[in-house]
Design a protein around this motif. Structure first.
Motif, mmCIF file in Angstrom:
data_model
loop_
_atom_site.group_PDB
_atom_site.id
_atom_site.type_symbol
_atom_site.label_atom_id
_atom_site.label_comp_id
_atom_site.label_asym_id
_atom_site.label_seq_id
_atom_site.Cartn_x
_atom_site.Cartn_y
_atom_site.Cartn_z
ATOM 1 N N TRP A 145 11.816 2.828 1.759
ATOM 2 C CA TRP A 145 12.155 3.342 0.437
ATOM 3 C C TRP A 145 12.115 4.863 0.389
ATOM 4 O O TRP A 145 12.155 5.460 -0.686
ATOM 5 C CB TRP A 145 11.201 2.725 -0.598
ATOM 6 C CG TRP A 145 11.192 1.236 -0.430
ATOM 7 C CD1 TRP A 145 12.160 0.365 -0.868
ATOM 8 C CD2 TRP A 145 10.226 0.443 0.276
ATOM 9 N NE1 TRP A 145 11.840 -0.913 -0.472
ATOM 10 C CE2 TRP A 145 10.668 -0.906 0.221
ATOM 11 C CE3 TRP A 145 9.048 0.727 0.950
ATOM 12 C CZ2 TRP A 145 9.963 -1.960 0.819
ATOM 13 C CZ3 TRP A 145 8.346 -0.320 1.532
ATOM 14 C CH2 TRP A 145 8.800 -1.641 1.469
ATOM 15 N N ASP A 155 9.475 5.388 5.157
ATOM 16 C CA ASP A 155 9.522 3.933 5.081
ATOM 17 C C ASP A 155 10.864 3.462 4.507
ATOM 18 O O ASP A 155 11.761 4.283 4.264
ATOM 19 C CB ASP A 155 8.322 3.394 4.280
ATOM 20 C CG ASP A 155 8.397 3.727 2.793
ATOM 21 O OD1 ASP A 155 9.461 4.162 2.313
ATOM 22 O OD2 ASP A 155 7.371 3.542 2.099
ATOM 23 N N TYR A 194 9.621 6.894 1.423
ATOM 24 C CA TYR A 194 8.300 7.525 1.273
ATOM 25 C C TYR A 194 7.662 7.757 2.640
ATOM 26 O O TYR A 194 7.827 6.940 3.548
ATOM 27 C CB TYR A 194 7.388 6.650 0.405
ATOM 28 C CG TYR A 194 7.807 6.665 -1.039
ATOM 29 C CD1 TYR A 194 7.232 7.551 -1.932
ATOM 30 C CD2 TYR A 194 8.813 5.811 -1.496
ATOM 31 C CE1 TYR A 194 7.627 7.587 -3.255
ATOM 32 C CE2 TYR A 194 9.231 5.840 -2.821
ATOM 33 C CZ TYR A 194 8.628 6.735 -3.690
ATOM 34 O OH TYR A 194 9.036 6.777 -4.990
ATOM 35 N N PRO A 195 6.937 8.861 2.786
ATOM 36 C CA PRO A 195 6.416 9.217 4.109
ATOM 37 C C PRO A 195 5.269 8.312 4.563
ATOM 38 O O PRO A 195 4.397 7.956 3.776
ATOM 39 C CB PRO A 195 5.899 10.646 3.909
ATOM 40 C CG PRO A 195 5.607 10.742 2.452
ATOM 41 C CD PRO A 195 6.605 9.869 1.771
#
Lengths: 81, 421
Positions: A30, A28, A32-33
């Motif tokens: 930021w 995403d 993160y998956p």
């Protein structure tokens, strides 16, 4: 049938999973998956195992909800009701 | 004696805003709690009672899930109510604690549980529950042990795994599920954990049965609910309504609206915004679900035209972001980004183009935390964007509006906490 699952509390956005399994994991804004809950196709299971093994904080798990005959993999979220 | 089936209020019968109802008065109004469980599980199932804390899970199914586990179960009353727009559990525990304790005692008997813990965050309510427990001699005569435990006041404390953590002396942080509290809760035991109001209804069902409960409300939303109404109404407060009551009737019961209404919020800070057409909606989980809404923990906020939906949304988004436990990346980063974009949009207009990312970010954080805080925040923001789109667009172009400038003063106005039925 195998499904990938990420523990968002453990995950600290190393991003190894997206690198090793770009077919099913993307990052995403930021880092993160994002993982959809769909079952993995058979040809991706081995790659998924590698991604699970590579996660430095053990946040990624492979849930095997129904066990293939003859093998007894340990399923993380199998529950007795 | 007990209340006639069609009488309203039920939970709030005999309520006095000035003091807490004693055990003797409580028994006078509702009759004594019958000894034994008299097939309570079946009655609860037939009653159709759903949890009143926001999840709206069938209470009987929760009870059955606990009963099916091995190990001695514990009963936990969730009275933490960290939702800022909800006041009903504080009201129940502070003024009518025996209603809640009855339901907890009856549930414990049905489960063969001995231990009941009432989790409360407000000191006022904790005192009231403590006094009520003393009146019942700590539950000794009822074959249970009743105790009240204060938990930290925060939005997340009410989340069930966070509450278990708080009751266990750990920081009130959500944990990954499974295991759920019904499997492994307080002290690792199967735990029946429900909202205070849910137990209050269960206590009355234990006395009067399922048919009595269903005599009010609709087939889909039987019984009554406590709803905290705030915003542009003459008498903000907690109102008990029969399931399926029209929103309009609720607003009348709250003394009517005080200015033209631009929108309604259902379900609180994890709820959804709707336009004025929602005054024709019926207040019941099933009825609201058809509009994509929920009562959540029983909340309706009326937004008047003198309030700015953009600044309200920005303020709520920042507050929600601040409530994050800080454990999950998508929640920490996503909610902060959403709140930041909304604040900028509200105050200075949209110079960075963040407005265009808002809906995407809301979808992006949804269901990506250990708890449902990000889901609720996303729901709140995305439905605000959709309900008030012209106002958001106006803010994107021009920044603060006239209402924004006047809002600060009004916010200082103290909220009335009247109870109307």
């Amino acid at each position: 049938m195998s499904k990938l699952r990420v523990d968002p509390i453990r995950c600290t956005a190393h991003g190894m999973c997206a690198e090793l399994l770009p077919e099913r994991v993307w990052l995403d804004d930021w880092g993160y998956p994002v993982i959809d809950g769909e079952p993995l196709s058979a040809d991706l299971v081995e790659h998924a195992r590698r991604a699970v093994a590579a996660c430095p904080v053990l946040a990624l798990t492979l849930d095997q909800s129904s066990r293939p005959a003859g093998r007894e993999p340990r399923a993380e979220t199998t529950r007795r009701r | 004696m007990s209340l006639p089936a069609h009488a309203l209020p039920r939970l709030l019968a005999g309520f006095s805003p000035d003091r807490q109802m004693s055990l003797a008065e409580h028994v006078h109004v509702h009759g004594a709690l019958p000894a034994g469980d008299r097939g309570l599980r079946q009655e609860l199932s037939r009653s159709g009672l759903h949890g009143c804390g926001g999840g709206s899970f069938p209470f009987a199914r929760k009870l059955d899930a606990v009963a099916a586990r091995r190990g001695r179960p514990v009963v936990v009353v969730n009275g933490s109510e960290g939702e800022p727009l909800s006041w009903k559990d504080k009201l129940l525990l502070g003024h009518l604690p025996h209603l809640v304790l009855d339901g907890a005692v009856a549930s414990a008997r049905a489960l063969g549980a001995r231990e009941i813990v009432v989790a409360v965050e407000s000191t006022g309510a904790a005192g009231a529950v403590h006094r009520a427990i003393n009146e019942r001699e700590g539950g000794r005569r009822e074959g249970v042990s009743l105790r009240v435990q204060a938990v930290p006041a925060s939005y997340l404390t009410g989340q069930e795994t966070a509450l278990i953590a708080a009751l266990s002396g750990r920081p009130p942080l959500p944990a990954m599920t499974p295991p759920y509290p019904f499997e492994k809760g307080l002290a690792g035991r199967p735990t029946l954990l429900s909202n205070a109001e849910t137990y209050a209804h269960a206590g009355l069902i234990a006395r009067n049965g399922a048919d009595w409960f269903r005599a009010l409300g609709t087939r889909e939303s039987p019984g009554t609910r406590l709803v905290t109404v705030t915003g542009a109404v003459a008498h903000a407060g907690v109102i008990e309504v029969a399931g399926g009551t029209e929103v309009k009737a609720l607003l009348s019961a709250a003394g009517g609206i005080t200015e033209p209404v631009v929108g309604l919020l259902f379900g609180g800070y994890a709820g959804i915004w709707a336009g004025v057409q929602a005054r024709h909606w019926q207040l019941g989980e099933a009825e609201l679900r058809s509009h994509g809404a929920s009562l959540g923990p029983g909340i309706v906020l009326v937004l008047g035209q003198s309030s700015c939906p953009v600044s309200e949304t920005a303020r709520a988004a920042r507050w929600l972001s601040d409530q994050s436990a800080g454990q999950c990346g998508p929640c920490v980063n996503g909610l902060d980004a959403i709140a930041g974009a909304l604040e900028q949009l509200c105050d200075r207009g949209d110079h960075s183009g963040a407005y265009t990312h808002l809906e995407r970010w809301c979808s992006l954080v949804n269901r990506r935390g250990a708890c449902s805080l990000p889901d609720g925040a996303a729901r709140f923001v995305i439905t605000a964007l959709r309900t008030f789109r012209p106002v958001f667009k106006d803010h994107a172009l021009h920044g603060r509006c006239e209402s924004c400038h006047q809002q600060g003063a009004r916010r200082a106005r103290s909220r009335e906490r009247l109870v109307r039925v």
